[in-house]
Design a protein around this motif. Structure first.
Motif, PDB file in Angstrom:
ATOM      1  N   GLU A   1      -8.219  17.062  -3.168  1.00  0.00           N
ATOM      2  CA  GLU A   1      -6.834  16.939  -3.003  1.00  0.00           C
ATOM      3  C   GLU A   1      -6.504  16.512  -1.554  1.00  0.00           C
ATOM      4  OE1 GLU A   1      -5.111  20.929  -4.968  1.00  0.00           O
ATOM      5  OE2 GLU A   1      -3.578  19.230  -4.736  1.00  0.00           O
ATOM      6  N   LYS A   2      -5.618  15.630  -1.812  1.00  0.00           N
ATOM      7  CA  LYS A   2      -4.823  14.820  -0.482  1.00  0.00           C
ATOM      8  C   LYS A   2      -3.899  15.936  -0.160  1.00  0.00           C
ATOM      9  CE  LYS A   2      -3.911  10.653  -2.546  1.00  0.00           C
ATOM     10  NZ  LYS A   2      -3.293   9.431  -2.618  1.00  0.00           N
ATOM     11  N   PRO A   3      -3.343  16.015   1.148  1.00  0.00           N
ATOM     12  CA  PRO A   3      -4.300  15.355   2.149  1.00  0.00           C
ATOM     13  C   PRO A   3      -5.413  16.163   2.410  1.00  0.00           C
ATOM     14  CG  PRO A   3      -2.563  16.814   2.733  1.00  0.00           C
ATOM     15  CD  PRO A   3      -2.381  16.702   1.581  1.00  0.00           C
ATOM     16  N   CYS A   4      -6.593  15.422   2.829  1.00  0.00           N
ATOM     17  CA  CYS A   4      -7.760  16.040   3.211  1.00  0.00           C
ATOM     18  C   CYS A   4      -8.199  15.604   4.593  1.00  0.00           C
ATOM     19  CB  CYS A   4      -8.860  15.728   2.285  1.00  0.00           C
ATOM     20  SG  CYS A   4      -9.299  13.972   2.232  1.00  0.00           S
ATOM     21  N   LEU A  11       7.489  10.824  -7.325  1.00  0.00           N
ATOM     22  CA  LEU A  11       8.505  10.887  -6.092  1.00  0.00           C
ATOM     23  C   LEU A  11       7.674  11.956  -5.151  1.00  0.00           C
ATOM     24  CD1 LEU A  11      12.041  11.317  -6.249  1.00  0.00           C
ATOM     25  CD2 LEU A  11      10.895   9.741  -5.022  1.00  0.00           C
ATOM     26  N   ARG A  12       7.119  12.917  -5.734  1.00  0.00           N
ATOM     27  CA  ARG A  12       6.271  13.991  -4.974  1.00  0.00           C
ATOM     28  C   ARG A  12       4.954  13.223  -4.465  1.00  0.00           C
ATOM     29  NH1 ARG A  12       5.684  18.983  -8.758  1.00  0.00           N
ATOM     30  NH2 ARG A  12       7.085  17.778  -9.997  1.00  0.00           N
ATOM     31  N   HIS A  13       4.299  12.802  -5.301  1.00  0.00           N
ATOM     32  CA  HIS A  13       3.050  11.937  -5.209  1.00  0.00           C
ATOM     33  C   HIS A  13       3.234  11.017  -3.886  1.00  0.00           C
ATOM     34  CE1 HIS A  13       0.161   8.746  -5.800  1.00  0.00           C
ATOM     35  NE2 HIS A  13      -0.507   9.535  -5.898  1.00  0.00           N
ATOM     36  N   ASP A  14       4.210  10.190  -4.023  1.00  0.00           N
ATOM     37  CA  ASP A  14       4.384   9.257  -2.961  1.00  0.00           C
ATOM     38  C   ASP A  14       4.934   9.803  -1.670  1.00  0.00           C
ATOM     39  OD1 ASP A  14       5.616   6.563  -5.139  1.00  0.00           O
ATOM     40  OD2 ASP A  14       3.572   7.411  -4.715  1.00  0.00           O
ATOM     41  N   PHE A  15       5.405  10.738  -1.704  1.00  0.00           N
ATOM     42  CA  PHE A  15       6.085  11.560  -0.502  1.00  0.00           C
ATOM     43  C   PHE A  15       4.697  12.219   0.048  1.00  0.00           C
ATOM     44  CE2 PHE A  15       9.037  12.872   2.363  1.00  0.00           C
ATOM     45  CZ  PHE A  15       8.929  14.126   2.717  1.00  0.00           C
ATOM     46  N   LYS A  16       4.006  12.939  -0.694  1.00  0.00           N
ATOM     47  CA  LYS A  16       2.820  13.619  -0.108  1.00  0.00           C
ATOM     48  C   LYS A  16       1.915  12.739   0.347  1.00  0.00           C
ATOM     49  CE  LYS A  16      -0.173  17.375  -1.706  1.00  0.00           C
ATOM     50  NZ  LYS A  16      -0.569  18.083  -2.677  1.00  0.00           N
ATOM     51  N   ASN A  17       1.671  11.387  -0.172  1.00  0.00           N
ATOM     52  CA  ASN A  17       0.952  10.151   0.347  1.00  0.00           C
ATOM     53  C   ASN A  17       1.267  10.020   1.953  1.00  0.00           C
ATOM     54  OD1 ASN A  17      -1.147   9.629  -1.416  1.00  0.00           O
ATOM     55  ND2 ASN A  17      -0.105   7.725  -2.205  1.00  0.00           N
ATOM     56  N   GLN A  18       2.454   9.973   2.003  1.00  0.00           N
ATOM     57  CA  GLN A  18       3.197   9.315   3.076  1.00  0.00           C
ATOM     58  C   GLN A  18       2.940  10.477   4.405  1.00  0.00           C
ATOM     59  OE1 GLN A  18       4.068   6.266   3.876  1.00  0.00           O
ATOM     60  NE2 GLN A  18       3.666   6.190   1.664  1.00  0.00           N
ATOM     61  N   LEU A  19       3.032  11.567   3.947  1.00  0.00           N
ATOM     62  CA  LEU A  19       2.768  12.932   4.846  1.00  0.00           C
ATOM     63  C   LEU A  19       1.177  12.987   5.151  1.00  0.00           C
ATOM     64  CD1 LEU A  19       4.745  15.546   3.412  1.00  0.00           C
ATOM     65  CD2 LEU A  19       5.199  14.167   5.534  1.00  0.00           C
ATOM     66  N   ALA A  20       0.417  12.560   4.190  1.00  0.00           N
ATOM     67  CA  ALA A  20      -0.972  12.619   4.302  1.00  0.00           C
ATOM     68  C   ALA A  20      -1.828  11.517   5.218  1.00  0.00           C
ATOM     69  CB  ALA A  20      -1.791  12.446   3.072  1.00  0.00           C
TER      70      ALA A  20
END
Lengths: 139, 68
Positions: A108-111, B12-21
């Motif tokens: 799972e991201k973030p990792c 939206l959640r996926h893309d937002f989480k991507n940016q935070l990651a």
């Protein structure tokens, strides 16, 4: 005379978010893996036709096709290809695939960097301390 | 009358989480590569912690988004 040299494991990284691919590439290439990064599934398929990869590390939600669909395409040519799904939304993956198949895993991201390296090592070698190279006999 | 495309909440959640990651990931790299005495370490740490806190907030906003 045969000599044995170590070949770095080769990883195909696919994520439509360029910065994610760049981060993953940075962690894995600095760990000693050979890597190819693409943002487009079409480019990933083209790369896999030209080079032998030990692991497909792919996002799940992508505009052209899902990570699971991409894995299925690449496995037509290389059935033993290891696959690690890097997903920010794991239940989306499990909507598409009821269970993961052999040589498949997800992270799972973030990792963090350590988790990523260990997951990759586990996916390729079956051990978190499996190393980043494999011996290749050369004649 | 203008039609508005429905919002895909999952995406939206996926893309937002991507940016935070991405923010957390690269701040982790900066922390790992900065010398112990680098005066910017505290700034990198602030970025890293804020990204982590934002991810936790997102998890609280969508508590049912977990794998089976």
């Amino acid at each position: 005379m045969n000599t044995v040299t170590d070949r770095p494991f080769n990883i195909l990284i696919v994520d439509d978010e360029e910065a994610v691919g760049r981060y993953v590439n940075r962690i894995l290439s600095s760990a000693g893996y050979q890597t190819t990064v693409t943002v487009a599934c079409a480019d990933a398929i083209a790369a896999a036709a030209l080079d032998r990869f030990d692991l497909l590390l792919t996002d799940v939600m992508m505009p052209e096709m899902s990570g699971a669909e991409l894995a299925a395409v690449l496995r037509r040519a290389v059935p033993e290809l290891n696959v690690l799904y890097l997903t920010g939304y794991a239940d989306r993956l499990f909507r598409e695939k009821v269970t993961l198949g052999a040589r498949e895993a997800y992270l799972e991201k973030p990792c963090g960097a350590t988790a990523l390296r260990q997951a990759v090592s586990l996916a390729i070698t079956g051990s978190t301390t499996g190393g980043v190279t494999q011996p290749v006999a050369r004649v | 009358m203008t039609s508005v495309a429905p919002i895909d909440g999952d995406k939206l959640r996926h893309d937002f989480k991507n940016q935070l990651a991405i923010i957390r990931g690269f701040s982790e790299i900066l922390l790992a590569e900065a010398a112990p005495a680098d005066p910017r370490r505290q700034d990198f740490d602030e970025i890293h912690r804020a990204a982590g806190a934002a991810l936790q907030l997102l998890a609280r906003m969508y508590p049912n988004s977990c794998c089976p």
